[in-house]
Write a protein that holds these residues in place. Structure first.
Motif, PDB file in Angstrom:
ATOM      1  N   GLY A 160     -29.426 -15.441  24.690  1.00 41.54           N
ATOM      2  CA  GLY A 160     -29.708 -16.495  23.733  1.00 41.54           C
ATOM      3  C   GLY A 160     -30.186 -15.998  22.391  1.00 41.54           C
ATOM      4  O   GLY A 160     -30.456 -16.797  21.487  1.00 41.54           O
ATOM      5  N   LEU A 163     -28.049 -17.142  19.478  1.00 43.86           N
ATOM      6  CA  LEU A 163     -28.242 -18.544  19.149  1.00 43.86           C
ATOM      7  C   LEU A 163     -29.555 -18.749  18.400  1.00 43.86           C
ATOM      8  O   LEU A 163     -29.705 -19.702  17.633  1.00 43.86           O
ATOM      9  CB  LEU A 163     -28.235 -19.381  20.424  1.00 43.86           C
ATOM     10  CG  LEU A 163     -26.857 -19.452  21.101  1.00 43.86           C
ATOM     11  CD1 LEU A 163     -26.998 -19.626  22.597  1.00 43.86           C
ATOM     12  CD2 LEU A 163     -26.033 -20.573  20.511  1.00 43.86           C
ATOM     13  N   GLY A 462     -25.069 -22.379  24.307  1.00 42.24           N
ATOM     14  CA  GLY A 462     -25.890 -21.761  25.331  1.00 42.24           C
ATOM     15  C   GLY A 462     -26.630 -22.798  26.152  1.00 42.24           C
ATOM     16  O   GLY A 462     -26.805 -23.949  25.732  1.00 42.24           O
ATOM     17  N   ASN A 478     -30.076 -18.104  32.026  1.00 42.70           N
ATOM     18  CA  ASN A 478     -29.549 -18.320  30.691  1.00 42.70           C
ATOM     19  C   ASN A 478     -28.099 -17.887  30.640  1.00 42.70           C
ATOM     20  O   ASN A 478     -27.745 -16.806  31.109  1.00 42.70           O
ATOM     21  CB  ASN A 478     -30.377 -17.525  29.662  1.00 42.70           C
ATOM     22  CG  ASN A 478     -29.968 -17.834  28.234  1.00 42.70           C
ATOM     23  OD1 ASN A 478     -28.959 -17.355  27.737  1.00 42.70           O
ATOM     24  ND2 ASN A 478     -30.784 -18.631  27.578  1.00 42.70           N
ATOM     25  N   SER A 480     -25.166 -17.724  27.563  1.00 43.52           N
ATOM     26  CA  SER A 480     -25.055 -17.935  26.125  1.00 43.52           C
ATOM     27  C   SER A 480     -23.960 -17.071  25.538  1.00 43.52           C
ATOM     28  O   SER A 480     -23.603 -16.012  26.076  1.00 43.52           O
ATOM     29  CB  SER A 480     -26.383 -17.637  25.429  1.00 43.52           C
ATOM     30  OG  SER A 480     -26.808 -16.315  25.724  1.00 43.52           O
TER      31      SER A 480
END
Length: 715
Positions: A160, A163, A462, A478, A480
């Motif tokens: 992430g 992002l 994500g 996670n 992403s």
């Protein structure tokens, strides 16, 4: 007599009783009704002091980091890092590979086998949340790091991260600058150190507050002769920070950073040469210079109704200059000419973010980033091997005007659900444009002058999911997307005779990570995760003939493995003011080419993808001012080029693999009085003979055992 007293008492109480009955008769309020019992529970927060010694806050200002794997290194909890030793500075950053060189004019980092660590081109490195690469988009190289004495903590953000901050697949390495504490009186320090290779280092800082104002200023310089002839270096650094807090809800800040480094380049050598003499110098006149200045204006403000704003505007200038001639070993004759190169980068940008807390524990963030860079690139040839860096009397060899533009908008939200579950969806839309306009080409080429540009718009998405399952333990997941922007060299190689034939597709990553971390008992922290990364549209250079090379989308790679860390303070339960902390991290990696334009490449291991990277150490520190650390890094053997093949012959031979190595460092601080602190340390304690960096032109020897000692005076 008793009956008389009782009658008198009743007579006296009778009016009060009758009055109470009358009031009750007039009171029409219905009798109290007992409601069903409601038990209110809030989720256990991750932002506890014990955890914040190891990871970032779940909502850090206008950034959401929950469900992203993060690691924090607080430099106050380890001895002072002296000199050019990023290996020791990043020893508590799991999985981050440092490809070492002897001079502090460029820094080489990589992660999980994604990309060559050369100049950290595949890792986004930041200071206070802003990129410190030469040109974030068109030339994302790392020639500067803030001094460790100026850094409060090092943040490592994985899944992430693209992002959250923007281009490069992963991770983000963010150096957080020191700031004076609110209300702190004027204080200062002067730290002076000597060491191996005639090292002399001086660091001086002054900071304090006065009402709503706060400031910090520092100046440092360092010189070293280096282990080889023409490996000397000189570094000068100065920083100034001014802050203003008109009230408790807002803050203004101004940061100025200035850095200058100069170093000789002793040259890369072949493996047989390294075996015979690791201190061999093959380029006695080559040299590198780095000048960098940046100015940052920042503002933070808490608004009503749980809104928060954070904005930064910055401008910077960096000049990379080099003097390079071909290598030789006497009695071979020296080369007859050298190339003087100058690359300038003028950058400006803004980063604006807002955060809104809503509901019970939910938070929404959104923002935008705008960036522009001008990056002229020039070369000259000169018969003088020691030509001055500012001498322009040589023959022009190359002249290009380059520019890059970048814009992004992004948003994230953390939703707090029942049963202590949280979900974080993320979206980021990015646009880049890079352009090259050439007016002078190298004389050995016949192609037309380059005049080209390329632009791309890339959406990224994500999703993070986590669950606090009690006793300060939490799971996280996670998935992403990330990407690597097109560079100037990707759209048009300045040294190839072939004309650009089209725009390449940008390299993209899809990263999956699932893990668990926590502080279940006093003094213990753990984090363990498994990951899978698909990296597609790798951009590589392919040689067509002796002169021509082209950049192509050559294939895809898959990176999967395990990463874990463990830290335990054996004295955490006591109240003696002492801490004995053992820590260890292990990254296990399995990386392979899964697709390629060259079918023989499929199944091979990408360069700089060691199957394991282990870091460990033991630190003893006390409230009385003692810090003593023994730390080590162990790296498995690794291929240095994607072909998994050796290169060259004779003295220029380079084996296919960089051999395994393990290196230990010892460092300590002791403060016998409030105003005196003694420093000392030994790097590469076992005098390990190794190398960690290879390029097409040879290997770069790592430094042997070195020492330093000094003192710091405070007031």
């Amino acid at each position: 007599m008793p009956r008389t007293r009782l009658a008198l008492a009743l007579a006296a109480a009778l009016p009060a009783v009758l009055g109470a009955r009358a009031a009750a008769a007039q009171d029409t309020t219905p009798p109290a009704k007992e409601l069903p019992r409601v038990e209110v529970r809030d989720r256990a927060r991750d932002d506890t002091p014990a955890k914040l010694d190891h990871l970032m806050k779940e909502v850090d200002g206008a950034r959401i980091t929950v469900t992203k794997k993060t690691t924090v290194t607080k430099l106050d909890q380890q001895p002072t890092v002296i000199g050019n030793n990023p290996r020791e500075l990043l020893v508590r950053s799991p999985g981050l590979l440092v490809s070492e060189q002897q001079t502090p004019t460029q820094f080489n980092l990589s992660y999980r086998g994604i990309g060559n660590p050369q100049e950290s081109e595949y890792t986004l490195v930041m200071q206070d949340g802003l990129p410190i690469m030469s040109d974030w988009i068109g030339f994302p190289t790392l020639y500067y790091l803030p001094l460790p004495q100026n850094v409060e903590e090092v943040q490592l953000i994985r899944g992430g991260s693209s992002l959250l901050y923007g281009p490069e697949p992963a991770p983000v390495v963010n150096f957080v600058s020191r700031r004076p504490q609110p209300g702190a009186p004027l204080s200062g320090v002067t730290e002076n150190v000597v060491g191996s290779h005639n090292l002399v280092s001086s660091y001086n800082a002054l900071e304090g507050t006065a009402g709503p104002w706060e400031f910090r200023a520092d100046a440092a310089w360092m010189r070293s002769d280096g282990p080889r002839d023409n490996s000397d270096s000189r570094v000068r650094n100065a920083d100034f920070y001014l802050g203003w807090r008109p009230d408790e809800r807002q803050h203004w800040g101004l940061d100025l950073h200035a850095y200058r480094a100069e170093a000789g380049d002793a040259g890369r050598i072949g493996f047989p040469q390294w075996q015979a003499n690791p201190d061999l110098t093959v380029t006695p006149a080559n040299r590198n210079w780095v000048d960098r200045t940046s100015l940052v204006l920042s503002h933070e403000r808490e608004f009503g109704d749980a809104w928060y704003f954070e904005g930064k505007a910055w401008t910077g200038y960096q000049d990379l200059a080099s003097r390079s001639a071909a290598g030789f070993v006497p009695p071979q004759p020296p080369p007859t000419s050298t190339t003087l190169q100058d690359e300038q980068f003028r950058t400006t940008g803004t980063d604006l973010r807002v955060r809104h807390r809503w509901g019970r524990g939910n938070a929404f963030t959104a923002g935008t980033v705008l960036y522009h860079a001008d990056a002229p690139f020039r070369q000259w040839t000169s018969p003088d091997l020691a030509v001055d860096r500012y001498d322009r009397s040589g023959t022009p060899r190359l002249r290009q005007q380059r520019s890059s533009d970048y814009a992004a908008v992004f948003a994230e939200n953390v939703f707090r659900l029942p049963h202590r579950i949280h979900i974080v969806p993320s979206v980021r839309i990015e646009h880049e444009r890079v352009a090259v306009d050439e007016s002078v080409r190298p004389p050995f080429l016949t192609r037309p002058l380059i005049d080209t540009a390329a632009s791309r718009t890339v959406p990224l998405f994500g999703l993070g999911i986590g669950n606090d399952f009690g006793h300060q333990n939490e799971t996280y997941f996670n998935v992403s997307q990330g990407w690597r922007p097109l560079r100037y060299f990707d759209i048009a190689s300045p040294f190839a005779n072939l004309r650009p034939t089209g725009t390449l597709d940008p390299s993209k990553s899809l990263s999956w990570e699932a893990g668990v971390h926590g502080t279940p008992v006093a003094g213990l922290y753990y984090d363990a995760s498994v990951f899978w990364i698909d990296f597609r549209n790798r951009i590589e250079t392919q040689r067509i003939n002796a002169t021509d090379v082209i950049n192509v989308n050559s294939g895809d790679t898959r990176h999967r493995g395990f990463e874990g860390e463990l830290s335990y303070d054996f004295l955490a339960r006591g109240d003696s003011g002492q801490h004995l902390v053992a820590f260890a991290s292990l990254s296990l990696l399995n990386a392979r080419f899964t697709a390629s334009a060259n079918l023989a490449q499929i199944g091979l291991i990408p360069a700089y993808a060691p199957r394991y990277l282990a870091k460990a150490g033991l630190t003893w520190r006390t409230d009385a001012g003692v810090k003593l650390s023994l730390t080590g890094v162990s790296v498995a053997s690794q291929y240095w080029q994607d072909s998994n093949q050796p290169k060259g012959a004779g003295d220029a031979f380079l084996p296919a693999k960089i051999p395994q190595y393990t290196v230990w460092d010892l460092a300590g601080d002791w403060q016998p009085t409030p105003w005196l602190r003694l420093l000392g340390g030994v790097a590469n304690l076992g005098d390990k003979r190794y190398y960690a960096r290879v390029w097409q032109t040879g290997l770069e020897p790592a430094d042997g055992r070195t020492w330093y000692a000094g003192a710091a005076l405070s007031f």
